[in-house]
Write a protein that holds these residues in place. Structure first.
Motif, short mmCIF file in Angstrom:
data_model
loop_
_atom_site.label_atom_id
_atom_site.label_comp_id
_atom_site.label_asym_id
_atom_site.label_seq_id
_atom_site.Cartn_x
_atom_site.Cartn_y
_atom_site.Cartn_z
N PRO A 1 0.81 -1.22 0.00
CA PRO A 1 0.00 0.00 0.00
C PRO A 1 0.84 1.27 0.00
O PRO A 1 0.44 2.28 -0.59
CB PRO A 1 -0.85 -0.12 1.27
N LYS A 2 2.00 1.25 0.63
CA LYS A 2 2.86 2.44 0.60
C LYS A 2 3.40 2.67 -0.81
O LYS A 2 3.49 3.81 -1.28
CB LYS A 2 4.01 2.28 1.60
N GLN A 3 3.78 1.59 -1.49
CA GLN A 3 4.33 1.72 -2.84
C GLN A 3 3.32 2.33 -3.79
O GLN A 3 3.66 3.15 -4.65
CB GLN A 3 4.78 0.35 -3.35
N HIS A 4 2.04 1.97 -3.62
CA HIS A 4 1.02 2.38 -4.58
C HIS A 4 0.06 3.44 -4.02
O HIS A 4 -0.89 3.83 -4.72
CB HIS A 4 0.24 1.16 -5.05
N GLY A 5 0.28 3.89 -2.78
CA GLY A 5 -0.56 4.94 -2.22
C GLY A 5 -1.99 4.51 -1.97
O GLY A 5 -2.93 5.26 -2.25
N LEU A 6 -2.18 3.28 -1.43
CA LEU A 6 -3.52 2.71 -1.25
C LEU A 6 -3.89 2.65 0.23
O LEU A 6 -3.03 2.48 1.09
CB LEU A 6 -3.58 1.29 -1.83
N PRO A 7 -5.19 2.72 0.53
CA PRO A 7 -5.63 2.38 1.88
C PRO A 7 -5.33 0.92 2.18
O PRO A 7 -5.50 0.05 1.32
CB PRO A 7 -7.14 2.64 1.84
N LEU A 8 -4.87 0.65 3.40
CA LEU A 8 -4.68 -0.71 3.88
C LEU A 8 -5.86 -1.05 4.78
O LEU A 8 -6.12 -0.37 5.77
CB LEU A 8 -3.37 -0.82 4.65
N LEU A 9 -6.59 -2.11 4.42
CA LEU A 9 -7.73 -2.59 5.19
C LEU A 9 -7.45 -4.02 5.61
O LEU A 9 -7.31 -4.89 4.75
CB LEU A 9 -9.02 -2.52 4.36
N ILE A 10 -7.35 -4.27 6.90
CA ILE A 10 -7.13 -5.64 7.39
C ILE A 10 -8.51 -6.29 7.43
O ILE A 10 -9.25 -6.17 8.39
CB ILE A 10 -6.46 -5.64 8.77
N TRP A 11 -8.84 -7.02 6.34
CA TRP A 11 -10.23 -7.38 6.08
C TRP A 11 -10.61 -8.77 6.56
O TRP A 11 -11.67 -9.26 6.25
CB TRP A 11 -10.53 -7.18 4.60
N GLU A 12 -9.73 -9.36 7.38
CA GLU A 12 -10.10 -10.55 8.14
C GLU A 12 -8.99 -10.81 9.15
O GLU A 12 -7.81 -10.89 8.80
CB GLU A 12 -10.28 -11.77 7.23
N TRP A 13 -9.38 -10.90 10.41
CA TRP A 13 -8.43 -11.26 11.46
C TRP A 13 -9.24 -11.71 12.67
O TRP A 13 -10.41 -11.39 12.81
CB TRP A 13 -7.54 -10.07 11.83
N GLY A 14 -8.60 -12.45 13.53
CA GLY A 14 -9.29 -12.89 14.73
C GLY A 14 -8.55 -13.99 15.44
O GLY A 14 -7.42 -14.36 15.06
N THR A 15 -9.14 -14.55 16.47
CA THR A 15 -8.54 -15.63 17.24
C THR A 15 -9.38 -16.89 17.06
O THR A 15 -10.60 -16.84 17.05
CB THR A 15 -8.48 -15.28 18.74
N ARG A 16 -8.69 -17.99 16.92
CA ARG A 16 -9.41 -19.26 16.85
C ARG A 16 -10.02 -19.61 18.20
O ARG A 16 -11.12 -20.16 18.28
CB ARG A 16 -8.46 -20.37 16.39
N ASP A 17 -9.29 -19.31 19.29
CA ASP A 17 -9.77 -19.54 20.64
C ASP A 17 -9.37 -18.33 21.48
O ASP A 17 -8.24 -18.24 21.96
CB ASP A 17 -9.16 -20.81 21.23
N PRO A 18 -10.28 -17.35 21.66
CA PRO A 18 -9.92 -16.14 22.39
C PRO A 18 -9.66 -16.37 23.87
O PRO A 18 -9.21 -15.45 24.56
CB PRO A 18 -11.14 -15.24 22.19
N LYS A 19 -9.89 -17.60 24.37
CA LYS A 19 -9.62 -17.91 25.77
C LYS A 19 -8.22 -18.45 25.99
O LYS A 19 -7.81 -18.67 27.13
CB LYS A 19 -10.65 -18.92 26.30
N SER A 20 -7.45 -18.70 24.93
CA SER A 20 -6.11 -19.24 25.09
C SER A 20 -5.22 -18.23 25.81
O SER A 20 -5.44 -17.01 25.75
CB SER A 20 -5.51 -19.60 23.73
N PRO A 21 -4.20 -18.71 26.54
CA PRO A 21 -3.42 -17.83 27.43
C PRO A 21 -2.82 -16.60 26.76
O PRO A 21 -2.79 -15.52 27.37
CB PRO A 21 -2.33 -18.77 27.96
N ASN A 22 -2.33 -16.72 25.55
CA ASN A 22 -1.66 -15.60 24.90
C ASN A 22 -2.53 -14.87 23.89
O ASN A 22 -2.04 -14.02 23.16
CB ASN A 22 -0.38 -16.07 24.21
N ALA A 23 -3.82 -15.22 23.85
CA ALA A 23 -4.70 -14.58 22.86
C ALA A 23 -4.79 -13.07 23.10
O ALA A 23 -4.85 -12.28 22.15
CB ALA A 23 -6.09 -15.21 22.90
#
Length: 476
Positions: free
Chosen positions: A323-345
């Protein structure tokens, strides 16, 4: 065989190299579609020219036919009650075009309810083409007619349960062969182009539409055209880039208003933190956004996040290059935790969200369902739970001026910007994040509060002559 094919895919994705940039994008007359912050982040703009930040979740429904997306209205109301302003909604190719050249009108009509529900909830929608291939594509990829496999990715044959392999369909050679047809087979490639042209032509006037996410986690065929090996990084530049260009051109023939979102190959950026080799996508409207995903491999395979791996920092170092090279918005369009209860989540969520604040104009968490395991990140109360609870926080939705810095950590939201224009900056404050109340500290501005039931909208107006505005929202 599944793991063998995946090892080939992953090994190839780690190869180095850089794509060359294409010719300059034609300029667009009128107000600019983006504003670049002093932090280097490129933001889409709203109709008043304010920097627009998108925060939302993915809502998925893999069913086909007229009853699909029937839960959209309820889910969208839940999201909107927490102050989110965007939603990502995949649609399945096999549901849309179960027979070659014939679209399912019942399914299309069902998807229309997504836009109705989003409009009612004041959410912006990003439809996303999911790689649930129709049977006629899988048959062309070499599957014997009349047989089925859960690895093919077809909803009708059970893709919701991909078995013990974390690779699922990504480790199936015939699924990868189907991806090869998307690039190299004139009939299959033509149907993808026609599908998006049809979809954009049908829905481009929807008030809740933000843009089109052209492919969910695209892939390639490592054995395309009989080759013993194919360089995926070259394929990203030489096959995926021109396909994105063709799709953009087809969409622009019917829609000159909305954003076009492009993703890199699956796993290369999102799981292996490798820079993409996509080339430039030329758009006369200058509304291309880069929309990669982020998933830690250890968590994907059912384990816990390992902070010592440095994965998240390596990811941000790699992902910002394109995105910096081409001057584009960066949208993180999928992210998450498989198990949000895990110790380091919690550590993982903190590192990812800090990077989103520093580098991206938007994010979509995965996925809006109850269970706190198996990628479902809602508790029984219907709110993001365990480690993902910290994602419910105050955030600036529209910034009137040039952003300088942003942090939306659990201890408080901090924003600084250089004011511009006549419109107020709007900060969304979900009450669920501040059960004991909140307070607003300002420098260089005044504010008003507009209650919206479950959240407040804090409107910030810069003082005359103020060069910088500093905003802090924190618990009382």
């Amino acid at each position: 065989m599944r793991w063998l094919s995946f090892v080939v895919v992953l090994a190839l994705l780690v190869v180095g190299g850089h794509a060359t940039s294409a010719s300059a994008t034609p300029m667009q007359s009128g107000p600019p579609p983006t504003v670049t912050g002093e932090n280097g982040v490129v933001y889409p703009t709203d109709p008043e020219g304010r920097a627009l930040l998108l925060r939302g979740w993915e809502y998925s429904d893999d069913s086909c036919g007229s009853t699909s997306f029937s839960g959209a209205a309820e889910k969208f109301r839940q999201m909107a009650a927490l102050g989110y302003n965007a939603v990502r909604v995949p649609f399945n190719w096999e549901c849309m075009e179960p027979t070659f050249g014939e679209y399912d009108e019942a399914y299309l009509s069902a998807f229309a309810r997504v836009f109705r529900a989003a409009e009612d909830a004041h959410l912006m929608v990003t439809p996303d083409l999911n790689d649930h291939f129709p049977t006629w594509v899988l048959d062309r990829a070499g599957r014997q007619p009349g047989t089925s496999s859960v690895e093919f990715g077809s909803t009708a044959i059970g893709s919701a349960d991909l078995g013990p392999s974390v690779l699922g369909k990504h480790g199936d050679l015939e699924f990868l062969a189907a991806w090869g047809l998307v690039y190299d087979n004139p009939e299959v490639r033509g149907r993808v182009l026609d599908l998006w042209a049809m979809f954009a032509g049908r829905f481009h006037d929807e008030p809740s539409l933000f843009g089109y996410d052209l492919f969910n986690e695209p892939l390639f065929d490592p054995l395309a055209q009989g080759a013993s090996v194919i360089d995926p990084l070259a394929a990203e530049a030489d096959e995926l880039t021109p396909l994105y260009q063709d799709l953009t051109d087809r969409i622009r023939a019917v829609d000159t208003t909305h954003w076009v979102l492009v993703e890199p190959f699956w796993a290369g950026v999102g799981s292996l933190a490798q820079p993409t080799r996509l080339g430039e996508i030329r758009d006369p409207q200058r509304k291309i956004a880069y929309a990669p995903h982020i998933y830690d491999l250890s968590m994907e395979s059912g384990g816990d996040y390992e902070p010592a791996s440095g994965f998240v920092q390596r990811y941000w170092d790699a992902v910002v290059r394109y995105p910096k090279q081409h001057g584009l918005p960066l949208l993180i369009w999928e992210w998450g935790t498989r198990d949000p209860k895990s110790p380091n989540a919690g550590r993982y969520v903190d590192e990812v969200t800090a990077g989103i604040d520093a580098h991206a104009a938007g994010s979509m968490a995965f996925v809006w369902c109850t269970g706190l395991s198996g990628w479902c990140n809602l508790g029984d109360d219907g709110l993001p739970g365990a480690a993902m609870a910290s994602t419910v926080s105050a955030y600036p939705q529209r910034i009137a001026g040039v952003p300088i810095a942003l942090s939306t950590s659990g201890v408080g939201t901090r924003l600084s910007y250089r004011p511009g224009g006549d419109q107020p900056t709007l900060v969304i404050v979900p009450k669920a994040a501040y059960p004991g109340g909140y307070e607003v500290d300002l420098a260089g501005a005044t504010y008003t509060v507009t209650p919206k039931g479950t959240f407040d909208v804090v409107g910030i107006s810069a003082d005359p002559g103020s060069a910088t505005v500093e905003v802090t929202v924190r618990p009382k």
